[in-house]
Design a protein around this motif. Sequence first.
Motif, PDB file in Angstrom:
ATOM      1  N   UNK A 137       7.183  -5.049   0.734  1.00  0.00           N
ATOM      2  CA  UNK A 137       6.926  -6.454   0.479  1.00  0.00           C
ATOM      3  C   UNK A 137       8.233  -7.129   0.090  1.00  0.00           C
ATOM      4  N   UNK A 138       8.449  -8.328   0.627  1.00  0.00           N
ATOM      5  CA  UNK A 138       9.656  -9.091   0.315  1.00  0.00           C
ATOM      6  C   UNK A 138       9.379 -10.079  -0.805  1.00  0.00           C
ATOM      7  N   UNK A 139      10.388 -10.293  -1.628  1.00  0.00           N
ATOM      8  CA  UNK A 139      10.313 -11.232  -2.735  1.00  0.00           C
ATOM      9  C   UNK A 139      11.544 -12.124  -2.720  1.00  0.00           C
ATOM     10  N   UNK A 140      11.352 -13.402  -3.002  1.00  0.00           N
ATOM     11  CA  UNK A 140      12.460 -14.356  -3.067  1.00  0.00           C
ATOM     12  C   UNK A 140      12.837 -14.628  -4.518  1.00  0.00           C
ATOM     13  N   UNK A 141      14.138 -14.597  -4.794  1.00  0.00           N
ATOM     14  CA  UNK A 141      14.627 -15.023  -6.097  1.00  0.00           C
ATOM     15  C   UNK A 141      15.564 -16.204  -5.880  1.00  0.00           C
ATOM     16  N   UNK A 142      16.123 -16.710  -6.960  1.00  0.00           N
ATOM     17  CA  UNK A 142      17.031 -17.848  -6.828  1.00  0.00           C
ATOM     18  C   UNK A 142      18.340 -17.450  -6.170  1.00  0.00           C
ATOM     19  N   UNK A 143      18.640 -16.137  -6.183  1.00  0.00           N
ATOM     20  CA  UNK A 143      19.935 -15.707  -5.659  1.00  0.00           C
ATOM     21  C   UNK A 143      19.849 -14.912  -4.363  1.00  0.00           C
ATOM     22  N   UNK A 144      18.778 -14.142  -4.186  1.00  0.00           N
ATOM     23  CA  UNK A 144      18.711 -13.268  -3.016  1.00  0.00           C
ATOM     24  C   UNK A 144      17.263 -12.858  -2.751  1.00  0.00           C
ATOM     25  N   UNK A 145      17.060 -12.284  -1.582  1.00  0.00           N
ATOM     26  CA  UNK A 145      15.750 -11.718  -1.263  1.00  0.00           C
ATOM     27  C   UNK A 145      15.782 -10.234  -1.574  1.00  0.00           C
ATOM     28  N   UNK A 146      14.689  -9.756  -2.119  1.00  0.00           N
ATOM     29  CA  UNK A 146      14.571  -8.331  -2.421  1.00  0.00           C
ATOM     30  C   UNK A 146      13.338  -7.762  -1.737  1.00  0.00           C
ATOM     31  N   UNK A 147      13.417  -6.480  -1.427  1.00  0.00           N
ATOM     32  CA  UNK A 147      12.329  -5.789  -0.741  1.00  0.00           C
ATOM     33  C   UNK A 147      11.915  -4.585  -1.578  1.00  0.00           C
ATOM     34  N   UNK A 148      10.635  -4.506  -1.910  1.00  0.00           N
ATOM     35  CA  UNK A 148      10.084  -3.343  -2.580  1.00  0.00           C
ATOM     36  C   UNK A 148       9.448  -2.450  -1.531  1.00  0.00           C
ATOM     37  N   UNK A 149       9.922  -1.207  -1.437  1.00  0.00           N
ATOM     38  CA  UNK A 149       9.460  -0.262  -0.420  1.00  0.00           C
ATOM     39  C   UNK A 149       8.811   0.928  -1.110  1.00  0.00           C
ATOM     40  N   UNK A 150       7.595   1.245  -0.717  1.00  0.00           N
ATOM     41  CA  UNK A 150       6.853   2.394  -1.254  1.00  0.00           C
ATOM     42  C   UNK A 150       6.684   3.408  -0.132  1.00  0.00           C
ATOM     43  N   UNK A 151       6.990   4.664  -0.391  1.00  0.00           N
ATOM     44  CA  UNK A 151       6.867   5.646   0.692  1.00  0.00           C
ATOM     45  C   UNK A 151       6.413   7.005   0.162  1.00  0.00           C
ATOM     46  N   UNK A 152       5.833   7.783   1.061  1.00  0.00           N
ATOM     47  CA  UNK A 152       5.489   9.172   0.808  1.00  0.00           C
ATOM     48  C   UNK A 152       5.527   9.896   2.137  1.00  0.00           C
ATOM     49  N   UNK A 153       5.502  11.207   2.101  1.00  0.00           N
ATOM     50  CA  UNK A 153       5.482  11.971   3.338  1.00  0.00           C
ATOM     51  C   UNK A 153       4.172  11.785   4.077  1.00  0.00           C
ATOM     52  N   UNK A 154       4.239  11.719   5.391  1.00  0.00           N
ATOM     53  CA  UNK A 154       3.027  11.581   6.193  1.00  0.00           C
ATOM     54  C   UNK A 154       2.086  12.753   5.942  1.00  0.00           C
ATOM     55  N   UNK A 155       2.640  13.933   5.805  1.00  0.00           N
ATOM     56  CA  UNK A 155       1.826  15.118   5.556  1.00  0.00           C
ATOM     57  C   UNK A 155       1.109  15.011   4.204  1.00  0.00           C
ATOM     58  N   UNK A 156       1.789  14.447   3.210  1.00  0.00           N
ATOM     59  CA  UNK A 156       1.191  14.277   1.887  1.00  0.00           C
ATOM     60  C   UNK A 156       0.056  13.253   1.946  1.00  0.00           C
ATOM     61  N   UNK A 157       0.319  12.100   2.588  1.00  0.00           N
ATOM     62  CA  UNK A 157      -0.705  11.063   2.701  1.00  0.00           C
ATOM     63  C   UNK A 157      -1.937  11.596   3.427  1.00  0.00           C
ATOM     64  N   UNK A 158      -1.729  12.323   4.518  1.00  0.00           N
ATOM     65  CA  UNK A 158      -2.852  12.856   5.285  1.00  0.00           C
ATOM     66  C   UNK A 158      -3.643  13.879   4.468  1.00  0.00           C
ATOM     67  N   UNK A 159      -2.933  14.669   3.651  1.00  0.00           N
ATOM     68  CA  UNK A 159      -3.611  15.684   2.840  1.00  0.00           C
ATOM     69  C   UNK A 159      -4.592  15.038   1.872  1.00  0.00           C
ATOM     70  N   UNK A 160      -4.156  13.984   1.194  1.00  0.00           N
ATOM     71  CA  UNK A 160      -5.044  13.300   0.244  1.00  0.00           C
ATOM     72  C   UNK A 160      -6.163  12.568   0.988  1.00  0.00           C
ATOM     73  N   UNK A 161      -5.847  11.926   2.088  1.00  0.00           N
ATOM     74  CA  UNK A 161      -6.893  11.242   2.865  1.00  0.00           C
ATOM     75  C   UNK A 161      -7.946  12.229   3.351  1.00  0.00           C
TER      76      UNK A 161
END
Length: 297
Positions: A137-161
């Motif tokens: 997700x991108x966020x705007x501030x008064x000085x710059x844009x920032x991006x928050x990135x969340x990740x995990x391994x595909x194998x890990x995500x599939x295991x929990x799903x």
Amino acid sequence: MGLRESFRRYFMEQPRPSAVFQIAPSYFAALKTAVEAEISSEDYVYHPISTGLVEAQLLQKNLVRPEFLQDLLKKAVRKLKPRGNSATVILPEMSTRVFILSLEKAGLTPDEHLRFIEWRLGQQLSRSLDRIRYSYQMFNSTRERRVLVVCTGEEVAEEYENLFTDCKLKPGKLTTPSLSVLNLIMRTGGGVDNFLLIDADLDYLCLIAVLDGVPYLYRQKQLWPDNDTSRTTILKESENTINFIEDKTRKKPALVYLRTNLEKPIWLLTEIENLLGLRVEEVRSEPQFLAPLVGER
């Protein structure tokens, strides 16, 4: 768009789940979402997990005995009787990585944004992204844009799903406990634009700094079950984080939020307050472990 609205849209604007489940290396918890009044003991489940049954890893399977967790899931569903089978799943914090990136160039197209994010993510993880699941997700501030990135391994995500689908549940959103606590703060907090969240559970420490209403820093560190060592680590890392923010931005957060699942939270709150010289406000939930689940309710 401010942090409060952006965060709500990215992490919350989805069909409401029937229940929220959290799997951590030391415990399993669940909360029924259709609770309008005060939460009672009939609305949640908490079960300690023996060491070694869940191993929080980013790229390798986590569940040493999935049949044990399947049994806990089935018992939780029987107790909670959720109105439906949709589920939000809170993964172990250390099974995920969260990065906050600065977008240095203005006027990039959406495709250019994506290429930049994938390039930086590849650098951070030092591997190909073909087996990484991520969202941002991108966020705007008064000085710059920032991006928050969340990740995990595909194998890990599939295991929990797969664990949930095998129990006839439909896992939708996968998230982290600290982002869920931040969710709770943004929904119920006092609208402070500069703060530090210290989230200290039994197996991890996470520090999230928000400056000018925009995520600025996200740090994750593994903790061990030794409470004395954990408390020393929390104090040291909190001080280092505040010093880093001041050195880089010449700003100091106005407030510190503390959420902890450790014993003697008031002692820890007082120590942090004395060390940092900042007001510390506890993120309250009863019982203490419920905060991430309530943040996703």
